[in-house]
Design an enzyme around this catalytic site. Structure first.
Site, PDB file in Angstrom:
ATOM      1  N   ARG A 185       0.799  -1.265   0.015  1.00 15.18           N
ATOM      2  CA  ARG A 185      -0.204   0.080  -0.064  1.00 15.18           C
ATOM      3  C   ARG A 185       0.758   1.469   0.073  1.00 15.18           C
ATOM      4  O   ARG A 185       0.495   2.388  -0.190  1.00 15.18           O
ATOM      5  CB  ARG A 185      -0.819  -0.061   1.235  1.00 15.18           C
ATOM      6  CG  ARG A 185      -2.009   1.007   1.389  1.00 15.18           C
ATOM      7  CD  ARG A 185      -2.905   0.811   0.228  1.00 15.18           C
ATOM      8  NE  ARG A 185      -3.781   2.008   0.258  1.00 15.18           N
ATOM      9  CZ  ARG A 185      -3.632   3.005  -0.349  1.00 15.18           C
ATOM     10  NH1 ARG A 185      -2.472   3.291  -1.016  1.00 15.18           N
ATOM     11  NH2 ARG A 185      -4.405   4.140  -0.059  1.00 15.18           N
ATOM     12  N   HIS A 222      -7.036  12.816   2.986  1.00 19.00           N
ATOM     13  CA  HIS A 222      -8.124  11.748   3.423  1.00 19.00           C
ATOM     14  C   HIS A 222      -8.235  11.973   5.086  1.00 19.00           C
ATOM     15  O   HIS A 222      -7.074  12.048   5.674  1.00 19.00           O
ATOM     16  CB  HIS A 222      -7.666  10.535   2.877  1.00 19.00           C
ATOM     17  CG  HIS A 222      -8.684   9.341   3.335  1.00 19.00           C
ATOM     18  ND1 HIS A 222      -8.897   8.953   4.476  1.00 19.00           N
ATOM     19  CD2 HIS A 222     -10.004   9.348   2.750  1.00 19.00           C
ATOM     20  CE1 HIS A 222      -9.898   7.991   4.592  1.00 19.00           C
ATOM     21  NE2 HIS A 222     -10.635   8.305   3.294  1.00 19.00           N
ATOM     22  N   LEU A 280     -11.010   4.788  -5.368  1.00 21.85           N
ATOM     23  CA  LEU A 280     -11.343   5.846  -4.411  1.00 21.85           C
ATOM     24  C   LEU A 280     -10.394   5.502  -2.954  1.00 21.85           C
ATOM     25  O   LEU A 280     -10.485   4.716  -2.649  1.00 21.85           O
ATOM     26  CB  LEU A 280     -12.724   5.788  -4.106  1.00 21.85           C
ATOM     27  CG  LEU A 280     -13.296   6.856  -2.752  1.00 21.85           C
ATOM     28  CD1 LEU A 280     -13.148   8.116  -2.969  1.00 21.85           C
ATOM     29  CD2 LEU A 280     -14.608   6.467  -2.392  1.00 21.85           C
ATOM     30  N   ASP A 281      -9.798   6.672  -2.430  1.00 25.56           N
ATOM     31  CA  ASP A 281      -9.096   6.475  -1.376  1.00 25.56           C
ATOM     32  C   ASP A 281      -8.057   5.461  -1.461  1.00 25.56           C
ATOM     33  O   ASP A 281      -7.486   4.967  -0.502  1.00 25.56           O
ATOM     34  CB  ASP A 281      -9.948   6.254  -0.047  1.00 25.56           C
ATOM     35  CG  ASP A 281     -11.003   7.274   0.211  1.00 25.56           C
ATOM     36  OD1 ASP A 281     -10.711   8.555  -0.102  1.00 25.56           O
ATOM     37  OD2 ASP A 281     -11.858   7.030   0.877  1.00 25.56           O
ATOM     38  N   GLU A 282      -7.542   4.992  -2.635  1.00 21.92           N
ATOM     39  CA  GLU A 282      -6.604   4.040  -2.819  1.00 21.92           C
ATOM     40  C   GLU A 282      -5.384   4.404  -3.430  1.00 21.92           C
ATOM     41  O   GLU A 282      -4.498   3.724  -4.204  1.00 21.92           O
ATOM     42  CB  GLU A 282      -7.236   2.894  -3.474  1.00 21.92           C
ATOM     43  CG  GLU A 282      -8.197   2.093  -2.469  1.00 21.92           C
ATOM     44  CD  GLU A 282      -7.715   1.258  -1.331  1.00 21.92           C
ATOM     45  OE1 GLU A 282      -6.307   1.025  -1.665  1.00 21.92           O
ATOM     46  OE2 GLU A 282      -8.100   1.044  -0.226  1.00 21.92           O
TER      47      GLU A 282
END
Lengths: 285, 285, 285, 285
Positions: free
Chosen positions: A212, D193, D228-230
């Site tokens: 990640r 975020h 999204l958010d990744e």
């Protein structure tokens, strides 16, 4: 009133119950009438649950039974009242193969710097026997080969039977515990989780963190409940990483934060600063 | 007991005095007899000084004068007892040329996110007038040219006279204040210091940090007392730097930590969580 | 080009010299002509000193002498060129009575998690002998009783003579080393300092921190030079404390940050990431 | 060689391609032959992908087209080569109702402390108009009422058309962007975020954090991609909280960490220190 630590008994009084008016004076009146002094007192009402929590550090020779009886009378019927001596806790550690948390605890213990007496280490592997025995700590190997989880847990319980311990510390114990096992030691098992929960639940957390591309990795110490990795959080911390860290180097950085987080959480628990409120903790300073 | 915030008065009771037995029950009995509820209570005894500190957050409509009289009777004679309404504080900000702390406070204020009403900004320069006036905050320029410190401070005091403020916030005010000036506002002046005190006292702290090759720079918010940069510390934090940071870039990183540290310290002060104990603070959570 | 770690030699090339045009291509051309691959390369010019620093991680079987000769020809005459094998360093640890840094290093070492081979521990006390001997590490007690510093240092030097070590690690060694002693091991002694330098130089740092009421305590790992506590800083970190920490509890919190800071600094040093530039370090990632 | 900043052009050269031998000397030879000096050079090979990344900060008047042509010839065919002037970037900010990130950026911008020129703010609400207009920044309200996402995005794109910007900064823009919208600005959208990703994805993150009883909350700045958010993470940081924080107070603490994390991430991006490698970033110092 502060009195010299030497000749004085010290107790921690923990009370929690549904909130009501006058709980602080009612409880502290009882303490006062027993001739005891409150050196530190912290009260908190959880507004969401209308629940009252109070921790008092009291000094003086207490008639424990009478004090508890008087408190029970003064407090609401549902009140959960505990009077704990300020002293080292007795613990057993469960571990698997990783050395860092266990090594840190044993070294602190060896030099009188852990607020606990380590009675034994139980492991599903032999890896850490040599290290534990250097410190004269009994090491119990409970193998998992050829048996199911239920049977293995029974063997662990049998091993634990020999020890009169108050807390079970999972120092990187890599087996999932059943609800039944956990129920034996309600709110008495502390685990260190390889992540900044709720992120990266599951296997290979540092591989996940690497994939990640995170810039921070963390660790979470929590009370073990039925919900795996979902028990009340006691302490968390993080350490920065960057793209140049391989998964192996992330794990290495993780080990440092894991061992410190576990030690700080245990300090909180062993000093009776941690209330459980549903799925959360209330930590009194 | 927790009651809806809307229709209920909330007060903060602060008591400190020499420690003695029974102070918690004595004080909380009075609160209880006044029909008030304690939602959060924190007591601490400083063992070195045998001094007692207690902060109570109490809910309910209080007859303030009677409550204070009853508390005065119940507590020791030397007790310092203050009852403060839970509301925004009134403040005046002193600044010089640097924008970051002032800008942060004015922006929070504009959106109702600072627990204070900013009455005015006073500065020894004109640099920040334009910015302040965008937000409709009165800006007073008190020049230093051609006058001594004493005269300048008198002019600042004259300017302050117009405002009924509770705290004076030094948001990078780069003038040293005289003891006489400080005595006017005892324990009511909060400063942000460009360093992780006690390191790097004096001018050009980021140049000092660069020359020393530090890997971390910090900031310290403190109550201003006679001893320059030596008042009780409220909050500190740090941020990492490395060899690639020039003094200018260190200062830039420092600005970010300074403004957050000042804001966090002011939150503590404005919520009446900060006792002064000699040269230290006791911060109640 | 990345080649499997197994069958390949890895070296770290460190070059520093007065800055000039074309140093990166000149040095990397030589590496290329030797058929070696650069896996990680970091160059930094210190603008204040006009000094050039470069660290290259190179893969492939090197003819070390020829490579160094070719580099010496390509680089300016004043260039400091070092070619270091990527492998565990050989170290000796100096300690006194405190266990935490030594215990952390020995435990990492025991499990292959320290990038170094610990050859011996030398101490001016017997306190840690038992612990060291558990791990099979030779322990040398060099007493100070009845002799002066000079004589004691000579005895330490005599003891060290038996070991072919690259770095000397001061793991809470509480004796001040003379300039003469330090000169024997220029830039090869790493110390952990009980404070966030430059704060709290001197004795009883945690007492000082307590008296000052700080909200953060730190630790600093640095290269030892003539100026006591003033050598180039390698790594620093901090941990929060508050008014409820006694000096003893501050020291305990300090131990945790000290041992982690020392371990992180040693990782940097042992991976040859640390250049010394006057009184500062340049740390290559 | 370091030359005074005043009279000299400064460029950032970014190269990435499949790894091969000799890339550093080949690229730096070209720079040298153009009479340019490399002041800072950082190379990194991602071992998992065998991909080469290099960032060079070069000083001297460059014939940009010829330099790029020569580099293209020297480097492998697949190489991605970019030469960027060291100067302020041109940006447009998208916001919704929350003030803290926008306020922080506008205040830095006002005092020349943001490495960018803010061309405009676009919002789906009117809340922040007044604040933006104080600073003379054009504010475009693009309402969402009565239209679908596609139509709204078209209206936003039409608004953006007027501006020649390099980066789009989502300063708490609370609308999900379609893949199609994102494709217009590949690797040019930066988002903040409200969480320490990958934790607490979705709505009400501070309510989630409160319910989970976390002891730390964080924020993540990332490049926006389809997922999204990744998208690749640029920077993350955290701040401690405890049981006494309500969801509202957690959000307040979150705002402080969000605004600093966004500002630090933008500094990295605007200084051309951020490579995208699949779903990760490589951040050159």
């Amino acid at each position: 009133m502060v009195i010299s630590e030497k000749n004085t008994e010290r107790n921690i009084l923990l009370i929690d119950c549904l909130d009501a008016k006058g709980l602080v004076p009612k409880a502290t009146n009882v303490i006062f009438k027993h001739g005891l002094n409150i050196e530190r007192n912290q009260e908190f009402v959880d507004q969401a649950d209308e629940h009252f929590f109070m921790r008092s550090e009291i000094v003086g020779t207490a008639d424990r039974e009478l004090l508890l009886a008087d408190l029970a009378e003064a407090m609401p019927q549902d009140a959960n009242i505990r009077l704990k001596e300020k002293r080292k806790k007795r613990i057993v550690i469960l571990a698997t193969k990783e050395y860092h948390c266990l090594g840190d605890l044993l070294t602190r213990h060896q030099f009188g710097d852990l607020n606990a007496e380590i009675l034994a280490v139980v492991s599903n592997h032999e890896h850490l026997r040599d290290y534990c025995e250097k410190f004269g700590i009994p090491y119990h190997y409970v193998p998992t080969q050829g048996i199911g989880r239920e049977e293995h847990e029974r063997a662990v319980l049998d091993t634990l039977e020999a020890y009169d311990f108050e807390y079970l510390v999972l120092a990187k114990y890599m087996r999932i515990l059943s609800s039944e096992f956990i129920r034996h030691f309600e709110h008495r098992i502390v685990n260190i989780h390889h992540s900044f929960l709720p992120a990266f639940i599951g296997a290979n957390p540092y591989r996940q963190a690497y994939d990640r591309g995170v810039k921070i990795i963390g660790a979470t110490a929590h009370i073990v409940t039925d919900d795996l990795d979902e028990g009340p959080i006691i302490y968390q911390d993080v350490t920065p990483v960057d793209h140049s860290f391989s998964p192996k180097e992330m794990a290495r950085a993780g080990r440092d934060v894991e061992k410190i987080v576990l030690a700080k959480a245990l300090k909180i628990v062993f000093e009776d600063r941690c209330f459980i409120s549903g799925n959360k903790t209330i930590i009194m300073r």
